[in-house]
Design a protein around this motif. Sequence first.
Motif, mmCIF file in Angstrom:
data_model
loop_
_atom_site.group_PDB
_atom_site.id
_atom_site.type_symbol
_atom_site.label_atom_id
_atom_site.label_comp_id
_atom_site.label_asym_id
_atom_site.label_seq_id
_atom_site.Cartn_x
_atom_site.Cartn_y
_atom_site.Cartn_z
ATOM 1 N N ARG A 18 0.834 -1.213 0.000
ATOM 2 C CA ARG A 18 0.000 0.000 0.000
ATOM 3 C C ARG A 18 0.862 1.254 0.000
ATOM 4 N NH1 ARG A 18 -2.909 -3.055 3.735
ATOM 5 N NH2 ARG A 18 -2.291 -1.737 5.478
ATOM 6 N N LEU A 19 1.942 1.249 0.778
ATOM 7 C CA LEU A 19 2.837 2.411 0.780
ATOM 8 C C LEU A 19 3.458 2.628 -0.595
ATOM 9 C CD1 LEU A 19 4.689 2.112 4.217
ATOM 10 C CD2 LEU A 19 2.864 3.696 3.594
ATOM 11 N N VAL A 20 3.876 1.539 -1.236
ATOM 12 C CA VAL A 20 4.442 1.646 -2.580
ATOM 13 C C VAL A 20 3.390 2.174 -3.546
ATOM 14 C CG1 VAL A 20 5.367 0.350 -4.544
ATOM 15 C CG2 VAL A 20 6.202 -0.137 -2.241
ATOM 16 N N ALA A 21 2.180 1.664 -3.448
ATOM 17 C CA ALA A 21 1.113 2.058 -4.378
ATOM 18 C C ALA A 21 0.840 3.555 -4.316
ATOM 19 C CB ALA A 21 -0.160 1.271 -4.090
ATOM 20 N N THR A 22 1.029 4.159 -3.152
ATOM 21 C CA THR A 22 0.785 5.599 -3.051
ATOM 22 C C THR A 22 1.842 6.405 -3.789
ATOM 23 O OG1 THR A 22 2.024 5.902 -0.984
ATOM 24 C CG2 THR A 22 -0.330 5.338 -0.792
ATOM 25 N N GLN A 23 2.960 5.772 -4.129
ATOM 26 C CA GLN A 23 4.069 6.484 -4.762
ATOM 27 C C GLN A 23 4.196 6.211 -6.264
ATOM 28 O OE1 GLN A 23 5.896 8.720 -2.877
ATOM 29 N NE2 GLN A 23 4.258 8.196 -1.473
ATOM 30 N N LEU A 24 3.358 5.370 -6.809
ATOM 31 C CA LEU A 24 3.469 5.003 -8.216
ATOM 32 C C LEU A 24 2.696 5.964 -9.106
ATOM 33 C CD1 LEU A 24 3.115 1.133 -8.049
ATOM 34 C CD2 LEU A 24 5.192 2.491 -8.200
ATOM 35 N N ASP A 25 3.151 6.107 -10.301
ATOM 36 C CA ASP A 25 2.480 6.912 -11.309
ATOM 37 C C ASP A 25 1.406 6.048 -11.960
ATOM 38 O OD1 ASP A 25 1.661 8.366 -13.493
ATOM 39 O OD2 ASP A 25 3.674 8.797 -14.228
ATOM 40 N N ALA A 26 0.152 6.348 -11.661
ATOM 41 C CA ALA A 26 -0.960 5.537 -12.158
ATOM 42 C C ALA A 26 -1.003 5.505 -13.680
ATOM 43 C CB ALA A 26 -2.281 6.059 -11.602
ATOM 44 N N GLY A 27 -0.540 6.538 -14.316
ATOM 45 C CA GLY A 27 -0.567 6.594 -15.776
ATOM 46 C C GLY A 27 0.292 5.536 -16.435
ATOM 47 N N GLN A 28 1.249 4.993 -15.703
ATOM 48 C CA GLN A 28 2.139 3.986 -16.268
ATOM 49 C C GLN A 28 1.696 2.562 -15.908
ATOM 50 O OE1 GLN A 28 6.227 4.843 -15.477
ATOM 51 N NE2 GLN A 28 6.100 6.882 -16.355
#
Length: 188
Positions: A18-28
């Motif tokens: 979940r912590l990682v998911a908050t830092q990812l660029d959803a567009g990619q």
Amino acid sequence: RGLMQVRERSQFERFVARLVATQLDAGQQRMINEAFRAFDADKDGLLSREELQRGLVMLGAKADEAKQVVDELDVSRTGRISYTEFLAGMMDLRGMSPEERDKRLWLVWQQFSPDQQGLVKTHDVQAALAARGMTVAEMPQAFLQRLRRGSTTTMSFDDFKGLFAGDDSCCLMSSFVGGLANGSGARA
């Protein structure tokens, strides 16, 4: 199939995802975005429990398994699954290459504000995890042992990676989405 493995992950692993998911660029995250939009029948940007269960069953999951997955993903217990919760559920950190996993774990590590030597006090890591909703019971045993040594103990990124690698509070994950969530998407 990928989301079906979320229940096999440890609490610590789900939390880190979940912590990682908050830092990812959803567009990619094209395939994950498409799946989320396909499941989101009312197009409100959230998945109801029913929308996600229906989508999983359409993909071949048994109804009781789909319900368990939804229970695991609805971490905020609102009855609605956010995109971040969905993305975290799709993320198989153990199934990534070591290099890709390290990049994702580095995103989490940076949230602990390491000092100039790259170290963080163990107590500060625990406080940061608690502030983000992780209970002591969900932390890996190796981390709790470090906490017992006192608040002056520090951790490096390698120590943090070791906690993840040594987390045996649940069974190890099996392979899961075959690269679906493994695309690069870290923000600089």
